[in-house]
Design a protein around this motif. Structure first.
Motif, PDB file in Angstrom:
ATOM      1  N   ASN A 457       0.579  -1.543  -0.249  1.00 24.13           N
ATOM      2  CA  ASN A 457      -0.287  -0.378  -0.196  1.00 24.13           C
ATOM      3  C   ASN A 457       0.687   1.358   0.278  1.00 24.13           C
ATOM      4  O   ASN A 457       1.793   1.447   1.066  1.00 24.13           O
ATOM      5  N   PHE A 458       1.030   2.396  -0.772  1.00 25.70           N
ATOM      6  CA  PHE A 458       1.561   3.882  -1.521  1.00 25.70           C
ATOM      7  C   PHE A 458      -0.134   4.509  -0.948  1.00 25.70           C
ATOM      8  O   PHE A 458      -0.917   4.436  -1.552  1.00 25.70           O
ATOM      9  N   TYR A 459       0.062   5.584  -0.036  1.00 26.90           N
ATOM     10  CA  TYR A 459      -0.395   6.917   0.119  1.00 26.90           C
ATOM     11  C   TYR A 459      -0.391   7.578   0.213  1.00 26.90           C
ATOM     12  O   TYR A 459       1.190   8.049   0.764  1.00 26.90           O
ATOM     13  N   SER A 460      -0.927   8.768   0.454  1.00 24.74           N
ATOM     14  CA  SER A 460       0.023  10.537   0.225  1.00 24.74           C
ATOM     15  C   SER A 460      -1.666  10.660   0.999  1.00 24.74           C
ATOM     16  O   SER A 460      -2.561  11.351   0.289  1.00 24.74           O
ATOM     17  N   SER A 461      -1.809  12.120   1.690  1.00 24.07           N
ATOM     18  CA  SER A 461      -2.455  12.550   2.498  1.00 24.07           C
ATOM     19  C   SER A 461      -1.940  13.445   3.064  1.00 24.07           C
ATOM     20  O   SER A 461      -0.668  13.869   3.131  1.00 24.07           O
ATOM     21  N   THR A 462      -3.158  14.835   2.560  1.00 23.90           N
ATOM     22  CA  THR A 462      -2.204  16.559   2.279  1.00 23.90           C
ATOM     23  C   THR A 462      -3.396  16.742   3.226  1.00 23.90           C
ATOM     24  O   THR A 462      -4.073  16.981   3.057  1.00 23.90           O
ATOM     25  N   TYR A 463      -3.149  18.125   4.334  1.00 21.94           N
ATOM     26  CA  TYR A 463      -3.852  18.949   5.083  1.00 21.94           C
ATOM     27  C   TYR A 463      -3.929  19.909   4.963  1.00 21.94           C
ATOM     28  O   TYR A 463      -2.306  20.500   4.915  1.00 21.94           O
ATOM     29  N   ASP A 464      -4.355  20.819   4.295  1.00 18.15           N
ATOM     30  CA  ASP A 464      -4.873  22.671   4.368  1.00 18.15           C
ATOM     31  C   ASP A 464      -4.866  23.269   4.897  1.00 18.15           C
ATOM     32  O   ASP A 464      -6.693  23.179   4.841  1.00 18.15           O
ATOM     33  N   LEU A 465      -4.902  23.929   5.996  1.00 15.69           N
ATOM     34  CA  LEU A 465      -5.493  25.004   6.372  1.00 15.69           C
ATOM     35  C   LEU A 465      -4.947  25.905   6.489  1.00 15.69           C
ATOM     36  O   LEU A 465      -4.387  26.248   6.450  1.00 15.69           O
ATOM     37  N   ASN A 466      -6.096  27.297   5.746  1.00 19.07           N
ATOM     38  CA  ASN A 466      -5.737  28.478   5.590  1.00 19.07           C
ATOM     39  C   ASN A 466      -6.725  29.607   6.177  1.00 19.07           C
ATOM     40  O   ASN A 466      -7.705  29.697   5.697  1.00 19.07           O
ATOM     41  N   TYR A 467      -6.464  30.525   7.284  1.00 18.56           N
ATOM     42  CA  TYR A 467      -7.207  31.190   7.359  1.00 18.56           C
ATOM     43  C   TYR A 467      -7.210  33.083   7.398  1.00 18.56           C
ATOM     44  O   TYR A 467      -5.316  33.139   7.810  1.00 18.56           O
ATOM     45  N   GLU A 468      -7.799  33.621   6.962  1.00 13.91           N
ATOM     46  CA  GLU A 468      -7.457  35.135   6.588  1.00 13.91           C
ATOM     47  C   GLU A 468      -7.938  36.653   7.574  1.00 13.91           C
ATOM     48  O   GLU A 468      -9.225  35.538   6.979  1.00 13.91           O
ATOM     49  N   TYR A 469      -7.800  37.381   7.784  1.00 13.34           N
ATOM     50  CA  TYR A 469      -8.789  37.545   7.829  1.00 13.34           C
ATOM     51  C   TYR A 469      -8.210  39.327   7.447  1.00 13.34           C
ATOM     52  O   TYR A 469      -7.617  39.547   8.258  1.00 13.34           O
ATOM     53  N   ILE A 470      -9.492  40.246   8.391  1.00  9.18           N
ATOM     54  CA  ILE A 470      -9.195  42.060   7.404  1.00  9.18           C
ATOM     55  C   ILE A 470     -10.249  42.520   7.956  1.00  9.18           C
ATOM     56  O   ILE A 470     -10.828  42.231   7.745  1.00  9.18           O
ATOM     57  N   GLY A 471      -9.489  43.615   8.876  1.00  8.26           N
ATOM     58  CA  GLY A 471     -11.163  44.480   9.121  1.00  8.26           C
ATOM     59  C   GLY A 471     -10.485  46.055   8.876  1.00  8.26           C
ATOM     60  O   GLY A 471      -8.618  46.079   9.298  1.00  8.26           O
ATOM     61  N   ALA A 472     -10.898  46.705   8.566  1.00  9.07           N
ATOM     62  CA  ALA A 472     -10.577  48.261   8.021  1.00  9.07           C
ATOM     63  C   ALA A 472     -11.622  48.768   8.458  1.00  9.07           C
ATOM     64  O   ALA A 472     -12.644  49.249   9.322  1.00  9.07           O
TER      65      ALA A 472
END
Length: 858
Positions: A457-472
């Motif tokens: 068994n070969f596997y690849s797993s990718t987790y990607d969290l991206n949070y952006e905040y901007i306040g004017a």
């Protein structure tokens, strides 16, 4: 007298002399059967039990002793019409057999109808057997009535036949069903409800396609269904917040077709990320998991999709009040099949009552709910949220011994929230959050001979969290505030497992696993105004290679004695240390329907999830995954002991386990202690618990009661005066009473749940600087939690051939709309004159309806 008369007179004398000579030769080359039995007893260390009259004056040829024991007994049985029956490994009874039978047949695969060559056909009573030829044909001769014949082949469920006149008439057609592992014999079928079985390796297996109607669910949500099992609890009412015997969710190992999942849910935990209509089975270990599973310290949830090549196109589609989905299985050829599925929410286009109720629970105490409380008179807001998942699988069977599969999975959740003042730019904020988990896998499974299988068994797993905040903001002095959080995991792995069925009772597996984990996180905040600017950044990254060797031995004496022994060695390059992880599962039948069981396991984990406070004002996803190097953060280690009994008879099942868990390397920066402790500390954990299941089946009605006692607590030397305190999600008592009724095409389910309220820390005093001083940690508890859930469904056909079928379902969560308190915490607020104490509470989901319509095409 003529010549003929003399011949007739003398001939009988010649016959008599010849007979006497033959008799002398026969006695010279033969031995009395009684004496021959004595020879066999000494040679094979066995003992025959018989009536002397049965073998009196019976002889056998001396040369028989050169043959194997099974053939010797077979020839004696045919010659003298005797019956040999093995009572134990040593004792054999000899009785008279009135009639011998011959059984023949052809063995084939039930799915694709292909003939099975090399299947084993064994008489369990006589210890004799044959192997099926290239046409799947076999013939077994000289059998006694009521002999048991077992037909088995590697990768298939065995069948046992009882010899009688009906069975011996003509040749049989014997179809075998594929099984997925050598150690997966069913111990208790329909453990709680149809579609949940208990296996002989201690695991519980859920088959979503067979699962009956589950209270509160319109569809068999994978992780919500897992919560039916005693000892598995979700104190925050989410699908993914699974606390398995006191362990926290990040300590669970969740696999989807061999791909490690770091995000297993949609809608911030409310819905499983796995389409149940493509899932073949879900294997759950609460303890005593096989040594094949590593790098976790709590439960195992192993999800597998179907690997069969369909004979024709089939699939289905459906819609409920949060999303729609479709799946299809396509046969490209007799050797190649493709499975495709997808789900997507429609909540960014159309918001249902169900979605609104789920949103109210999910977004409470977040910046979204705080802003919404400001009203719409002066502010505008826009909340765009959606989720989807896609899965594809290609299955290739180049031969009857080989299966090759390729998988691709993508799970995505995206939220964009905009809040601003009406008709002005004085106040504008935008929060953008995206969470992805993708994975690929390639697996080759090969049957070696008739009793071995090799899986690579070969596997690849990718987790990607991206949070952006901007306040004017512009209140006379404009300024801009920004925040950024990223968390990325790249997990690459290889595993090879060899399984061998040694004999009818024993089997083992052994293998090697390698994984490379690369994890990084980055947190930034900045403030920029006309007069000044500030900025800070917190980031870290790490890379670890894990090497593991494992071995697991299984022994099953027809479910009377079951033993699973496993050992795993883990080497983590980041900590440069080898860890030893043994596992044991043992079960012994004490009475025909009553068995004793016990297990022990020792596990380690070097990937954790900790709280971060820098973006916590958003109120969602305030945790980050990171590697544990055993320096700043200790390797998490866990021991678990389990003792229990199980009874099953006449539609009644009673199963009880007592367990104790010890954890080392726990830290104060987890949700289990969130809001209670300032500072970072290391400590230990302890859990004592009891899981109970009582189930009764009466025709088409099932009712079951589950009860779990779980006392989960931590201890840190520097906190709470060095005393143990309950974890935030400690639910000491949990009780469920469920009912399931099938009436023709209708199915109904009703369940009532009662739980001890979760603990919280009372405020002792408020200091002048706004600091809160707490009393004993988690020394108070919220009111008890209870609710009732209801589900019903109706199945129907569009045509007589049942090529098109459908289902309509309805569910109602929290039938009597009780407000249950899930969490309570305190904070201080400055009102311009002084600090005051405020209470923050998280409440449960209110009464929430759901509808589903599904169409299946065969």
């Amino acid at each position: 007298m003529n010549f003929k008369f003399y011949v007739l007179l003398i001939l009988p004398y010649f016959w008599a002399i010849n007979a006497m000579h033959a008799q002398n030769n026969k006695q010279k080359d033969s031995i009395l059967l009684r004496s021959f039995f004595v020879v066999l007893e000494k040679k094979y260390e066995i003992k025959f039990s018989y009536n002397d009259k049965l073998i009196k004056n019976k002889y056998v040829h001396n040369s028989l002793v050169k043959l194997p024991l099974a053939k010797i007994l077979d020839k004696i049985a045919v010659s003298f019409k005797l019956k040999f029956e093995k009572i134990t490994e040593r004792y054999i009874t000899v009785t008279k057999s009135e009639k011998l039978f011959h059984v023949c047949g052809k063995i084939f695969d039930l799915k694709d109808k292909k003939k099975i060559q090399g299947a084993s056909v064994v008489s369990l009573n006589r210890s004799k057997g044959v192997i099926s030829n290239q046409n799947g044909f076999f013939k077994l001769s000289n059998l006694n009535e009521n002999d048991k014949i077992e037909i088995s082949f590697i990768g298939y469920d065995s069948k046992v036949l009882i010899v009688n006149e009906k069975l011996a008439k003509g040749c049989l057609s014997v179809g075998l069903s594929e099984s997925t592992t050598l150690l997966e014999e069913v111990l208790v079928s329909d453990y709680m409800v149809g579609g949940i079985d208990k296996k002989t390796d201690g695991s519980l297996v859920i088959s979503p396609k067979k699962l009956g109607t589950v209270s509160g669910l319109t569809e068999p949500d994978i992780l919500q269904s897992v919560q039916l099992l005693p000892g598995i609890n979700s104190p925050d009412e989410t699908a993914s917040g699974l606390f398995i015997r006191g362990g926290t969710p990040e300590q669970n190992l969740i696999l989807f077709d061999g791909i490690k999942m770091y995000n297993s849910s949609h809608f911030f935990g409310m819905i499983s990320a796995f389409n149940p209509y493509i899932v073949d089975k879900v294997k759950v270990f609460k303890s005593g998991a096989s040594a094949e599973y590593g790098n976790h310290t709590s439960g195992v949830i192993d999800i597998e999709t179907n690997k069969e090549i369909p004979e024709s196109i089939n699939g289905g589609f459906g819609v409920n009040m949060t999303h729609f989905d479709a799946f299809v299985n396509l046969p490209i050829s007799k050797k190649i099949g493709i499975s495709l599925s997808g789900r997507r929410s429609f909540t960014d286009v159309f918001k249902t009552n169900t979605f609104n109720r789920l949103s109210k629970k999910v977004f409470q105490n977040s910046i979204i709910s705080i802003n919404e409380s400001a009203g719409s008179e002066f502010y505008d807001s826009k909340n765009d949220f959606y989720f989807f998942d896609v899965n594809s699988k290609l299955t290739y069977k180049p031969s009857s011994k080989d299966v090759i599969t390729f998988n691709y999975l993508l799970v995505r959740n995206k939220l964009n929230y905009l809040f601003k003042t009406k008709n002005s730019k004085r106040y504008i904020t935008e929060d953008d959050l995206q969470i992805n988990n993708s994975g690929v896998r390639a697996m080759w499974e090969r049957n070696i001979g008739s009793s071995s299988v090799l899986r690579t068994n070969f596997y690849s797993s990718t987790y990607d969290l991206n949070y952006e905040y901007i306040g004017a903001f512009d209140y006379g002095s404009p300024y801009i505030q920004k925040a950024l959080k990223t968390n990325v995991i790249n997990d690459l792995g290889f595993k090879s497992v060899f399984e061998k069925k040694v004999n009818e009772k024993s089997s083992f597996l052994t293998g090697y696993e390698f994984s490379n984990n690369s994890i990084c996180y980055n947190i930034e905040r900045s403030l920029k105004s006309a007069v000044s600017s500030t900025k800070y950044k917190i980031a870290d990254s790490g890379n670890n290679n894990s090497h593991a060797l494992f071995f697991n031995y299984g022994y099953n004496n027809y479910k009377k004695t079951i033993v699973n022994l496993g050992v795993r060695t883990n080497y983590f390059t980041l900590s440069n240390k080898v860890y030893f992880a043994p596992r044991v599962y043992f079960q012994q039948q004490l009475f025909p329907n009553f068995s004793f069981k016990t297990s022990f396991e020792f596990k380690q984990q070097n990937i954790g999830r900790l709280l971060e406070v820098h973006t916590s004002d958003f109120g969602l996803e305030n945790e980050v995954w990171l590697l544990i190097d055993n320096e700043e953060l200790p390797i998490l280690r866990n021991k678990q002991y389990t003792f229990g009994t199980i009874y099953k008879a006449n539609g009644l099942t009673f199963d009880i386990d007592y367990y104790r868990k010890y954890s080392k390397g726990v830290t104060s920066a987890t949700k289990a202690t969130e809001g209670n402790i300032r500072g970072f500390y290391q400590g230990t954990g302890k859990v004592d618990g009891v899981d109970v299941l009582l189930k009764k089946t009466i025709n088409n009605y099932n009712t079951w009661v589950t009860y779990s006692y779980s006392k989960s607590r931590y201890i840190f030397d520097e906190v709470n005066k060095g005393k143990f305190f309950p974890t935030n999600f400690d639910t000491t008592n949990s009780f469920l009473w469920a009912h399931n009724l099938n009436l023709g095409n209708f199915s109904f389910s009703l369940a009532w749940v009662w739980k001890t309220g979760t603990p919280y820390s009372p405020v002792k005093r408020l200091e002048n600087n706004g600091n809160l001083v707490f009393g004993d940690l988690n020394s108070k508890r919220l009111p008890p939690y209870h609710k009732m859930d209801l589900s019903s469904s109706y199945s129907f056909n569009f045509d007589k051939n049942k090529k098109w079928t459908g289902k309509i379902g309805f569910s109602l969560l929290n039938l009597y709309d009780r407000t249950n308190y899930l969490r309570r915490s305190y904070y201080s607020v400055w009102d311009g004159f002084r600090y005051t104490v405020k209470e923050r509470e998280q409440v449960s989901l209110g009464m929430t309806p759901n509808l589903v319509l599904r169409i299946f095409i065969k």
